[in-house]
Design a protein around this motif. Structure first.
Motif, PDB file in Angstrom:
ATOM      1  N   SER A  30       5.414 -11.274  -3.160  1.00  0.00           N
ATOM      2  CA  SER A  30       5.220 -11.394  -1.718  1.00  0.00           C
ATOM      3  C   SER A  30       5.238 -10.044  -1.021  1.00  0.00           C
ATOM      4  N   HIS A  31       5.292  -8.961  -1.815  1.00  0.00           N
ATOM      5  CA  HIS A  31       5.338  -7.613  -1.255  1.00  0.00           C
ATOM      6  C   HIS A  31       4.064  -6.883  -1.673  1.00  0.00           C
ATOM      7  N   VAL A  32       3.364  -6.334  -0.688  1.00  0.00           N
ATOM      8  CA  VAL A  32       2.076  -5.685  -0.934  1.00  0.00           C
ATOM      9  C   VAL A  32       2.102  -4.255  -0.401  1.00  0.00           C
ATOM     10  N   TYR A  33       1.522  -3.351  -1.168  1.00  0.00           N
ATOM     11  CA  TYR A  33       1.478  -1.930  -0.820  1.00  0.00           C
ATOM     12  C   TYR A  33       0.021  -1.476  -0.939  1.00  0.00           C
ATOM     13  N   TRP A  34      -0.406  -0.641  -0.009  1.00  0.00           N
ATOM     14  CA  TRP A  34      -1.732  -0.023  -0.099  1.00  0.00           C
ATOM     15  C   TRP A  34      -1.577   1.478  -0.295  1.00  0.00           C
ATOM     16  N   TYR A  35      -2.401   2.012  -1.210  1.00  0.00           N
ATOM     17  CA  TYR A  35      -2.436   3.438  -1.492  1.00  0.00           C
ATOM     18  C   TYR A  35      -3.882   3.916  -1.429  1.00  0.00           C
ATOM     19  N   ARG A  36      -4.040   5.195  -1.155  1.00  0.00           N
ATOM     20  CA  ARG A  36      -5.381   5.804  -1.145  1.00  0.00           C
ATOM     21  C   ARG A  36      -5.380   6.971  -2.127  1.00  0.00           C
ATOM     22  N   GLN A  37      -6.472   7.107  -2.884  1.00  0.00           N
ATOM     23  CA  GLN A  37      -6.603   8.209  -3.810  1.00  0.00           C
ATOM     24  C   GLN A  37      -7.887   8.963  -3.521  1.00  0.00           C
ATOM     25  N   LEU A  38      -7.732  10.202  -3.104  1.00  0.00           N
ATOM     26  CA  LEU A  38      -8.886  11.074  -2.932  1.00  0.00           C
ATOM     27  C   LEU A  38      -9.233  11.704  -4.279  1.00  0.00           C
ATOM     28  N   PHE A  91      -6.192   1.509  -3.469  1.00  0.00           N
ATOM     29  CA  PHE A  91      -5.503   0.644  -4.416  1.00  0.00           C
ATOM     30  C   PHE A  91      -4.454  -0.189  -3.702  1.00  0.00           C
ATOM     31  N   CYS A  92      -4.358  -1.409  -4.143  1.00  0.00           N
ATOM     32  CA  CYS A  92      -3.331  -2.319  -3.672  1.00  0.00           C
ATOM     33  C   CYS A  92      -2.358  -2.553  -4.823  1.00  0.00           C
ATOM     34  N   ALA A  93      -1.090  -2.672  -4.498  1.00  0.00           N
ATOM     35  CA  ALA A  93      -0.073  -2.984  -5.501  1.00  0.00           C
ATOM     36  C   ALA A  93       0.801  -4.102  -4.955  1.00  0.00           C
ATOM     37  N   SER A  94       1.479  -4.808  -5.854  1.00  0.00           N
ATOM     38  CA  SER A  94       2.407  -5.842  -5.400  1.00  0.00           C
ATOM     39  C   SER A  94       3.667  -5.823  -6.235  1.00  0.00           C
TER      40      SER A  94
END
Lengths: 114, 112
Positions: A30-38, A91-94
């Motif tokens: 139920s926990h979601v994280y968004w990351y960006r990679q250049l 990228f999304c992580a959970s």
């Protein structure tokens, strides 16, 4: 497939358009994280959400970017009026709970701005 | 500011030998560390983690060592296999915080 699902895998937008990136977390998470990679860089944290709540958006640009994780459906990362510099892999992580633990990643959405 | 650093962009190792990937950090508040492996066009895959109360953690061919006084950790892969060829990311977090801080990655090539 019980993993983190992201779509689309590739997204092409023209400058000024809107981009919507979707993420369905792993079952039971139920926990979601968004990351960006250049290119040639590591992943940079953007935002952390739980169902219906933004918990930490300290890594999110102040303008044009927003995120949500509604009660039903996937988490959405929305970028309005895209610019060339938004081109990146997102990228999304959970995870199943908060705290020190591995986050499990999806395969990302590669956003290209023409 | 890059709080987690991987100073070697690439590493080549012969199949069967040991691969050692290094990572340094600057934030003394970090207390949980992870290694991820990433293939092209895929997301990072979790490999192994270590809490700051330990100095070593093993899982099969993978061992992570943590030296808190030096703010340094390393990942050992032994024996290395061609399928291990990938980019390896070191990551760190602080208890109570929500995000992982990633290094810039080391590309490992295992030569058959």
């Amino acid at each position: 497939n019980a993993g983190v699902m992201q779509n689309p895998r590739h997204l092409v937008r023209r400058r000024g358009q809107e981009a919507r990136l979707r993420c369905s977390p792993m079952k039971g998470h139920s926990h979601v994280y968004w990351y960006r990679q250049l290119p040639e860089e590591g992943l940079k944290f953007m935002v952390y959400l739980q169902k219906e709540n933004i918990i930490d958006e300290s890594g999110m640009p102040k303008e044009r970017f927003s995120a949500e994780f509604p009660k039903e459906g996937p988490s959405i990362l929305r970028i309005q009026q895209v610019v060339r510099g938004d081109s990146a892999a997102y990228f999304c992580a959970s995870s199943p709970r908060q705290g020190p633990q591995p986050q499990h990643f999806g395969d990302g959405t590669r956003l290209s701005i023409l | 500011d890059q709080q987690v650093k991987q100073n070697s962009p690439s590493l080549s190792v012969q199949e069967g030998r040991i691969s050692i990937l290094n990572c340094d950090y600057t934030n003394s508040m970090f207390d949980y560390f992870l290694w991820y492996k990433k293939y092209p066009a895929e997301g990072p895959t979790f490999l192994i983690s270590i809490s700051s109360i330990k100095d070593k953690n093993e899982d099969g061919r993978f061992t992570v060592f943590l030296n808190k006084s030096a703010k340094h950790l390393s990942l050992h892969i032994e024996p290395s296999q061609p399928g291990d060829s990938a980019v390896y990311f070191c990551a760190a977090s602080v208890t109570g915080a929500n995000n992982l801080f990633f290094g810039t990655g080391t590309r490992l090539t295992v030569i058959p």
